[in-house]
Write an enzyme that holds these catalytic residues in place. Structure first.
Site, mmCIF file in Angstrom:
data_model
loop_
_atom_site.group_PDB
_atom_site.id
_atom_site.type_symbol
_atom_site.label_atom_id
_atom_site.label_comp_id
_atom_site.label_asym_id
_atom_site.label_seq_id
_atom_site.Cartn_x
_atom_site.Cartn_y
_atom_site.Cartn_z
ATOM 1 N N PHE A 35 42.144 33.454 41.822
ATOM 2 C CA PHE A 35 43.572 33.167 41.945
ATOM 3 C C PHE A 35 44.412 34.368 41.546
ATOM 4 C CE2 PHE A 35 44.921 32.412 37.476
ATOM 5 C CZ PHE A 35 43.682 32.398 36.856
ATOM 6 N N ALA A 157 37.440 40.533 38.032
ATOM 7 C CA ALA A 157 37.809 39.476 38.982
ATOM 8 C C ALA A 157 38.688 38.457 38.269
ATOM 9 C CB ALA A 157 36.557 38.792 39.513
ATOM 10 N N LYS A 158 39.702 37.983 38.984
ATOM 11 C CA LYS A 158 40.548 36.930 38.407
ATOM 12 C C LYS A 158 39.996 35.614 38.940
ATOM 13 C CE LYS A 158 45.444 36.026 37.570
ATOM 14 N NZ LYS A 158 45.342 35.795 36.130
ATOM 15 N N ALA A 159 38.920 35.157 38.293
ATOM 16 C CA ALA A 159 38.184 33.991 38.792
ATOM 17 C C ALA A 159 38.408 32.790 37.880
ATOM 18 C CB ALA A 159 36.698 34.315 38.872
ATOM 19 N N TYR A 163 38.124 31.761 33.119
ATOM 20 C CA TYR A 163 39.235 31.488 32.200
ATOM 21 C C TYR A 163 38.873 30.540 31.075
ATOM 22 C CZ TYR A 163 42.416 34.707 34.163
ATOM 23 O OH TYR A 163 42.996 35.893 34.519
#
Ligand code: PLP
Length: 316
Positions: A35, A157-159, A163
């Site tokens: 995202f 990576a913004k995975a 988070y």
């Protein structure tokens, strides 16, 4: 969260209350999603404009690619869809959340047969660490949780699944009475906040951890480096030890959600005078000017919403 009218899902604009998914959506079970967090500001020079839009779209595609996800839209289609969504929602400033996730169709850990779905939502969202935090600084603690290491996940990576790491640190900080956590990397060097990159100032010089310290390559980190250099400050990317936080004259963090927020205390040590310092104030002011379209120098970072997207609201 203030509900907007519409959400974009797989190429269609759907009503906010109809933006639903199946409980067997792959990403819901295994965190197989990527995202972005993006912001649109009602700028003085260009009207509503998305800040560093292309950089966010590029990072979304990079994150997806590292997790073997082929996004079934082009970068330009997602950029256009975002501009149209904001216009049709009649929002002059908002937070934007593009999400690419493995959808409904197959379960189990082999993800490549699950479809890749895409949604974009936008809503009104104030500064993540609060206006008071932006003005006077926040209190942070070093987390007992280390930042995910590059040999088990992909820090760049913004995975979505990744988070959980930030969430553990955030909850720990909150429960122990701090506003934010600072995570160390797997070597014990300072890495970043739960959703922000970090900068320290000592003797008028700015330092920030390097990309090799397992941090997300923040788009606001890049902006804040450029702005500080343009203001004449020296900025070095180097490993930073925990004690250097305590010894710093100033500390601030940057991120799309938090914008530029000073940190006034770490582990109960006041930073410098315990108030946002001179360098932080100077970089923050120039950064705010860039976000709000008050600076010609950084006007190329703005992606204005074409006015015809707003006129669709008036017409409907
Ligand atoms: C873990 C993490 N680090 C840093 C950042 C800051 O990145 P950006 O400036 O691109 O918002 C974010 C926010 O996206 C984040 O989630």
């Amino acid at each position: 969260m203030d509900a907007a009218d519409l959400i974009w899902m797989n190429g269609e604009f759907v009503a906010w209350d109809d933006a639903k998914i199946h409980v067997l959506t792959h990403g819901l079970h295994y965190g197989t999603g990527v995202f972005e967090g993006v912001r649109c500001y009602d700028t003085e020079s260009h009207g509503p404009a998305v800040f560093r839009h292309q950089d966010h779209v590029d990072r979304l595609f990079q994150s997806a690619s590292m997790y073997y996800m082929d996004i079934p839209f082009t970068r330009e289609q997602l950029r256009e869809a975002t501009l149209e969504l904001i216009g049709r929602n009649g929002q002059r400033s908002c937070y934007i959340r593009p999400l690419v996730y493995r959808g409904y169709g197959t379960m189990g850990l082999f993800p490549l047969d699950a479809p890749v779905d895409v949604s974009i939502a936008s809503w009104a969202w104030g500064s993540y660490l609060g206006d008071e935090g932006k003005a006077n600084g926040i209190r942070a603690r070093v987390s007992s949780w280390r930042r995910i290491s590059p040999d088990s996940l992909i820090p760049q990576a913004k995975a979505t699944g990744q988070y959980l790491n930030s969430i553990l640190a955030k909850v720990e900080a909150h429960k122990s009475g701090y506003e934010e956590a600072i995570l160390l990397d797997d070597h014990g060097y300072v890495c970043e906040g739960t959703g922000e990159n970090l900068f320290i100032v000592r003797g008028g010089k700015i330092a920030t951890p390097p990309l090799s310290s397992s941090l997300l390559d923040g788009i606001n980190r890049r902006s804040a480096i450029t702005i500080a250099q343009d203001l004449g400050y020296e900025v070095v990317e180097r490993t930073i030890s925990r004690a250097e936080l305590y010894l710093a004259d100033e500390i601030y963090c940057t991120g799309t959600a938090a914008e530029l927020t000073p940190i006034r205390e770490v582990d109960d040590h006041p930073i410098g005078t315990g108030k946002p310092g001179e360098v932080t104030r100077a970089v923050q002011a120039a950064f705010e000017d860039a976000l709000h379209g008050r600076s010609d120098r950084y006007a190329h970072w703005l992606d204005p919403i074409p006015s015809h997207f707003f006129s669709k609201v008036a017409a409907s």
